[in-house]
Design a protein around this motif. Structure first.
Motif: not given
Length: 259
Positions: A47-48, A50-51, A54-55, A63, A65-67, A70, A87
């Motif tokens: 998940a990190t 992928r976040m 996105m960023i 940030p 929207s990125a959080f 999830y 990922c």
């Protein structure tokens, strides 16, 4: 290491971790992160990545929207290998679309988001692979040059202005009047001198006399400073000087507060 080297290492480290955990018991406790299970560890790593993809890929300067985006890891552990590798590949692809000076959110406060995040993902992959090794009883090995890079990430992140400002408990614990700590990797080029000041922790990449010094292999040093191995169990490390000062430092090196 540059951004490309960091992301290539992220893919490699994640691939090894994915091979280890694939098909594992999701409920297995992670001894180095006492509140986590193996499923939590897998979820956090992927998940990190992928976040951050996105960023960086969407050039976010804020940030939220990125959080909000999830997506949890698969509940079926036989799907973990493919998910984790996907990922990591997604993260590498995102960095290929930007330059180091592309503006993206940088929590360190240094306004260098792309280099920050590439190094941060690398450090995450190295440290969390150690978590997986401890959970599964697998031997943890890391090339000295990579371990130095992961130490650099850990120390830079923990001494950043952004971390100091956003973690008042850390700032209170780390305020000082010049106390110094020296970290020295003996099997690769890596030395750091940290100085506790009233308003920050100053970090220099240099050799110097300090109130306490710890030296040894880069991989073992990484495990100790990242709280993945107790200092008392790191029998190959040498500590010279004020041991209590080093113990205090390690005690507060916990940016993942629930780990």
């Amino acid at each position: 290491m540059d951004t490309t080297a960091y992301l290539n290492a992220v893919v490699e480290q994640t691939s090894t971790l994915a091979d280890w955990v694939d098909g594992g018991d999701a409920t297995t406790p992670v001894p180095t992160c006492p509140k986590w299970t193996l499923a939590d560890l897998v979820d956090h790593v992927g998940a990190t990545q992928r976040m951050v993809a996105m960023i960086v890929g969407q050039r976010m300067t804020e940030p939220s929207s990125a959080f909000a985006g999830y997506v949890p890891a698969p509940s079926d552990s036989t799907q973990w290998r493919a998910w984790l590798n996907g990922c990591a590949a997604e993260a590498r692809q995102a960095f290929e679309s930007v330059a180091d000076d592309t503006p993206v959110w940088d929590p360190s406060g240094d306004a260098a988001g792309v280099p920050f995040w590439s190094r941060r993902l690398f450090g995450e992959a190295c440290v969390h692979r150690a978590d997986a090794a401890a959970t599964l009883g697998t031997r943890y090995e890391l090339a000295p040059e990579l371990a130095v890079g992961a130490i650099e990430d850990w120390l830079d992140t923990m001494t950043s202005r952004g971390y100091w400002e956003n973690r008042p408990d850390f700032a209170t614990a780390m305020r000082g009047d010049g106390q110094t700590l020296h970290f020295h990797a003996t099997d690769a080029s890596g030395e750091w001198l940290a100085r506790r000041e009233p308003d920050r922790v100053a970090l220099e990449r240099t050799h110097g006399k300090a109130d306490v010094a710890v030296r040894g292999s880069a991989a073992e040093l990484l495990l100790v400073v990242s709280r993945r191995r107790p200092l008392g169990s790191a029998t190959t490390l040498e500590v010279h000087g004020d041991r209590a000062l080093l113990d205090h430092w390690i005690e507060h090196m916990d940016w993942v507060t629930d780990a």
